[in-house]
Scaffold this active site. Structure first.
Site, PDB file in Angstrom:
ATOM      1  N   ASP A 250      -9.610   4.564 -19.822  1.00  0.00           N
ATOM      2  CA  ASP A 250      -8.851   6.372 -18.456  1.00  0.00           C
ATOM      3  C   ASP A 250      -9.731   6.198 -18.013  1.00  0.00           C
ATOM      4  OD1 ASP A 250      -8.117   8.551 -17.876  1.00  0.00           O
ATOM      5  OD2 ASP A 250      -7.902   9.697 -19.491  1.00  0.00           O
TER       6      ASP A 250
ATOM      7  N   GLN B 213       7.478  14.897 -23.728  1.00  0.00           N
ATOM      8  CA  GLN B 213       6.290  16.159 -23.122  1.00  0.00           C
ATOM      9  C   GLN B 213       7.150  17.002 -21.599  1.00  0.00           C
ATOM     10  OE1 GLN B 213       2.930  13.480 -23.210  1.00  0.00           O
ATOM     11  NE2 GLN B 213       2.183  15.094 -25.403  1.00  0.00           N
TER      12      GLN B 213
ATOM     13  N   ARG C 223      -1.964   6.408 -16.456  1.00  0.00           N
ATOM     14  CA  ARG C 223      -3.866   6.828 -16.531  1.00  0.00           C
ATOM     15  C   ARG C 223      -4.662   6.287 -15.276  1.00  0.00           C
ATOM     16  NH1 ARG C 223      -3.217   5.867 -22.327  1.00  0.00           N
ATOM     17  NH2 ARG C 223      -4.819   3.627 -21.909  1.00  0.00           N
TER      18      ARG C 223
ATOM     19  N   VAL D  51      -0.881  19.950 -17.293  1.00  0.00           N
ATOM     20  CA  VAL D  51      -1.109  19.133 -16.203  1.00  0.00           C
ATOM     21  C   VAL D  51      -0.974  17.901 -16.900  1.00  0.00           C
ATOM     22  CG1 VAL D  51      -3.112  18.252 -15.486  1.00  0.00           C
ATOM     23  CG2 VAL D  51      -3.393  20.347 -15.811  1.00  0.00           C
ATOM     24  N   HIS D  52       0.080  16.822 -15.917  1.00  0.00           N
ATOM     25  CA  HIS D  52       0.861  15.944 -16.830  1.00  0.00           C
ATOM     26  C   HIS D  52       1.455  15.078 -15.605  1.00  0.00           C
ATOM     27  CE1 HIS D  52       4.261  14.428 -19.048  1.00  0.00           C
ATOM     28  NE2 HIS D  52       4.427  13.455 -17.758  1.00  0.00           N
TER      29      HIS D  52
ATOM     30  N   ARG E  92      -8.849   7.908 -15.316  1.00  0.00           N
ATOM     31  CA  ARG E  92      -8.014   9.637 -14.327  1.00  0.00           C
ATOM     32  C   ARG E  92      -8.973  10.519 -13.889  1.00  0.00           C
ATOM     33  NH1 ARG E  92      -3.576  11.080 -18.061  1.00  0.00           N
ATOM     34  NH2 ARG E  92      -4.884  10.476 -19.925  1.00  0.00           N
TER      35      ARG E  92
HETATM   36  N1  LIG Z   1      -2.874   2.382 -19.368  1.00  0.00           N
HETATM   37  C1  LIG Z   1      -2.049   2.668 -19.621  1.00  0.00           C
HETATM   38  N2  LIG Z   1      -1.343   3.733 -19.071  1.00  0.00           N
HETATM   39  C2  LIG Z   1      -0.571   4.144 -20.016  1.00  0.00           C
HETATM   40  C3  LIG Z   1       0.273   4.276 -20.907  1.00  0.00           C
HETATM   41  N3  LIG Z   1       1.178   4.633 -21.804  1.00  0.00           N
HETATM   42  C4  LIG Z   1       1.327   5.677 -20.848  1.00  0.00           C
HETATM   43  N4  LIG Z   1       0.546   5.399 -19.680  1.00  0.00           N
HETATM   44  C5  LIG Z   1       0.210   5.960 -18.937  1.00  0.00           C
HETATM   45  O1  LIG Z   1      -0.474   7.879 -19.714  1.00  0.00           O
HETATM   46  C6  LIG Z   1      -0.875   8.887 -19.020  1.00  0.00           C
HETATM   47  C7  LIG Z   1      -0.007  10.287 -19.941  1.00  0.00           C
HETATM   48  O2  LIG Z   1      -1.339  10.300 -20.712  1.00  0.00           O
HETATM   49  P1  LIG Z   1      -1.661  10.143 -22.409  1.00  0.00           P
HETATM   50  O3  LIG Z   1      -2.525  10.417 -23.337  1.00  0.00           O
HETATM   51  O4  LIG Z   1      -0.054   9.823 -22.721  1.00  0.00           O
HETATM   52  O5  LIG Z   1      -0.841  11.843 -22.572  1.00  0.00           O
HETATM   53  P2  LIG Z   1      -2.613  12.768 -22.166  1.00  0.00           P
HETATM   54  O6  LIG Z   1      -1.569  13.106 -21.019  1.00  0.00           O
HETATM   55  O7  LIG Z   1      -3.271  12.653 -21.499  1.00  0.00           O
HETATM   56  O8  LIG Z   1      -2.776  13.794 -23.146  1.00  0.00           O
HETATM   57  P3  LIG Z   1      -1.455  14.705 -23.399  1.00  0.00           P
HETATM   58  O9  LIG Z   1      -1.867  15.999 -22.001  1.00  0.00           O
HETATM   59  O10 LIG Z   1      -1.549  15.305 -24.838  1.00  0.00           O
HETATM   60  O11 LIG Z   1      -0.085  14.713 -23.348  1.00  0.00           O
HETATM   61  C8  LIG Z   1       0.269   8.585 -18.212  1.00  0.00           C
HETATM   62  O12 LIG Z   1      -0.117   8.397 -17.020  1.00  0.00           O
HETATM   63  C9  LIG Z   1       1.179   6.851 -18.439  1.00  0.00           C
HETATM   64  O13 LIG Z   1       1.756   6.741 -17.053  1.00  0.00           O
HETATM   65  C10 LIG Z   1      -0.750   2.208 -21.595  1.00  0.00           C
HETATM   66  O14 LIG Z   1      -0.094   1.581 -22.310  1.00  0.00           O
HETATM   67  N5  LIG Z   1      -1.281   1.901 -20.504  1.00  0.00           N
END
Ligand SMILES: Nc1nc2c(ncn2[C@@H]2O[C@H](COP(=O)(O)OP(=O)(O)OP(=O)(O)O)[C@@H](O)[C@H]2O)c(=O)[nH]1
Ligand SMILES: [Zn+2]
Length: 206
Positions: free
Chosen positions: A126, A70, A94, A50-51, A128
């Site tokens: 977060d 990833q 996020r 789930v990306h 989301r």
């Molecule tokens: N607000 C914010 N969003 C970020 C930042 N860096 C990456 N993102 C966002 O974070 C999201 C990715 O979430 P992550 O927390 O990196 O990873 P995850 O998908 O929750 O966790 P994994 O499944 O382990 O990868 C994407 O929507 C990115 O655009 C940041 O510094 N600030």
């Protein structure tokens, strides 16, 4: 839920030819995607990722985060297994959106960490929402997954929706001097299950 399936097509990639499925959420206007490979009808749990959308990492080669690495690694693993699904959710930054993510990066350039930057802009760390996964996975006939993630909130969100996460598979790849602090904050403040030792440069090869 206001999500509807719109169309599907082939999507050749360097690793496999996936089937791409497009969905539209009429409430938010977001267009979500799924890439699938192999027969998902079988009872066996589906290897899944789930990306969350990260335009800068997924498409613009940013080294500030681990997202692009990833994404590639997940597609490679699915291709290697010959069966699986990648759910590509349009939750940029996020959930705060691309322009607010740039604002957050601006604050990070001046020393804030990823969580502090969100909070200074008035957002939770977060934002989301994963509820679109329910109709998406239903459409794809997926009930049970082996989920590639380091994020315990993602696992909990899926389980809350009644989806079975049979296994969590770590996805630690792409660490570099530009994102080491970011990855550290994810582990210490956002609960990601990973440490610097988990990152093997070989992960993103082949
Ligand atoms: N607000 C914010 N969003 C970020 C930042 N860096 C990456 N993102 C966002 O974070 C999201 C990715 O979430 P992550 O927390 O990196 O990873 P995850 O998908 O929750 O966790 P994994 O499944 O382990 O990868 C994407 O929507 C990115 O655009 C940041 O510094 N600030
Ligand atoms: Zn990213």
């Amino acid at each position: 839920m206001s999500l509807r399936f719109v169309a599907s097509s082939r999507l050749p990639t360097p690793w496999a030819t996936f089937t791409m499925h497009g969905f539209e959420d009429s409430e938010t206007g977001k267009e979500h995607l799924a890439l699938t490979l192999g027969d998902l009808e079988e009872d066996q749990a589906v290897l899944a990722r789930v990306h969350s959308e990260c335009l800068t990492g997924d498409a613009l080669f940013s080294l500030r985060c681990d997202c692009g690495f990833q994404l590639q690694e997940a597609l490679k693993r699915i291709a290697k297994e010959g069966r699986g699904a990648l759910l590509y959710l349009r939750q940029e930054g996020r959930g705060i959106g691309l322009l607010n993510k740039i604002r957050a990066y601006h604050l990070q350039d001046a020393g804030a960490d990823t969580v502090e930057a969100n909070e200074r802009l008035g957002f939770a760390a977060d934002l989301r929402d994963y509820s679109m996964l329910i109709p998406m996975l239903k459409h794809l006939n997926i009930q049970k997954v082996r989920l590639m993630t380091n994020n315990p909130r993602k696992v909990a969100a899926l389980e809350n929706y009644g989806l079975q996460v049979e296994e969590r598979l770590p996805l630690t790849t792409g660490m570099n001097p530009h994102n080491a602090g970011y990855l550290d904050t994810k582990a210490s403040k956002l609960g990601h299950m990973m440490s610097a030792d988990d990152f093997n440069p070989k992960d993103s090869e082949d």
